[in-house]
Design a protein around this motif. Sequence first.
Motif, mmCIF file in Angstrom:
data_model
loop_
_atom_site.group_PDB
_atom_site.id
_atom_site.type_symbol
_atom_site.label_atom_id
_atom_site.label_comp_id
_atom_site.label_asym_id
_atom_site.label_seq_id
_atom_site.Cartn_x
_atom_site.Cartn_y
_atom_site.Cartn_z
ATOM 1 N N GLU A 20 44.121 66.783 -27.394
ATOM 2 C CA GLU A 20 43.575 67.274 -26.133
ATOM 3 C C GLU A 20 42.090 66.941 -26.047
ATOM 4 O O GLU A 20 41.322 67.279 -26.942
ATOM 5 N N ARG A 23 39.370 70.493 -23.916
ATOM 6 C CA ARG A 23 39.710 71.735 -24.621
ATOM 7 C C ARG A 23 39.062 72.963 -24.005
ATOM 8 O O ARG A 23 39.536 74.073 -24.196
ATOM 9 N N ASP A 24 37.944 72.768 -23.299
ATOM 10 C CA ASP A 24 37.240 73.923 -22.743
ATOM 11 C C ASP A 24 36.439 73.496 -21.518
ATOM 12 O O ASP A 24 36.444 72.331 -21.120
#
Length: 186
Positions: A20, A23-24
């Motif tokens: 990924e 992620r944030d």
Amino acid sequence: MRFDSGRVCLDLVATFTAHEVIRDGDELRLWLAGAGLVPDRTPLARVGADWVAAFRALRGDVETLVRAELLGSDPDEDALARVNALAAGPPPGVCAVRDQEGHLVRELCGGVECGALLAAVARDAVELLTDPGDLALLRACEGDGCTRVYLDTSRGHRRRWCSSELCGNRERVARHRRRVLAAGSH
């Protein structure tokens, strides 16, 4: 993060390969700026887990539709309905403002909303999926283990890899190793 797929929606699909990338909220901010959806200096204070989840969901739907197109199969109707619903929303408004040096620069007007940015990406996906010319250029990378999709805009339309420097180079190195090993076994 790479932005060389040929379309913003395909660059979003490329944010998940073996791991990924978004992620944030900080990584989503970087992607939004890198993809050109927001100018570099745009404050994105409200980008949080809800934005990340929304962009990941759109990414999944766009990938489902693009893969169906590559396979020549019918699109997933639910994914298509979700992308169409997002694409129907208003995109972000842009205006020209003067920077500190007096040059005109692009800025988003009226604040930055998640729905507007999703609409811009979803609209790009709709444009791709309904453009026969671009669909004819849609390719899946032939690199070993690579899952990226891209538009083949090379002169002869014979491009095999998402990136000649990455996947193409890996393939050339592997081919060289096979030749060296084969020559050594004689």
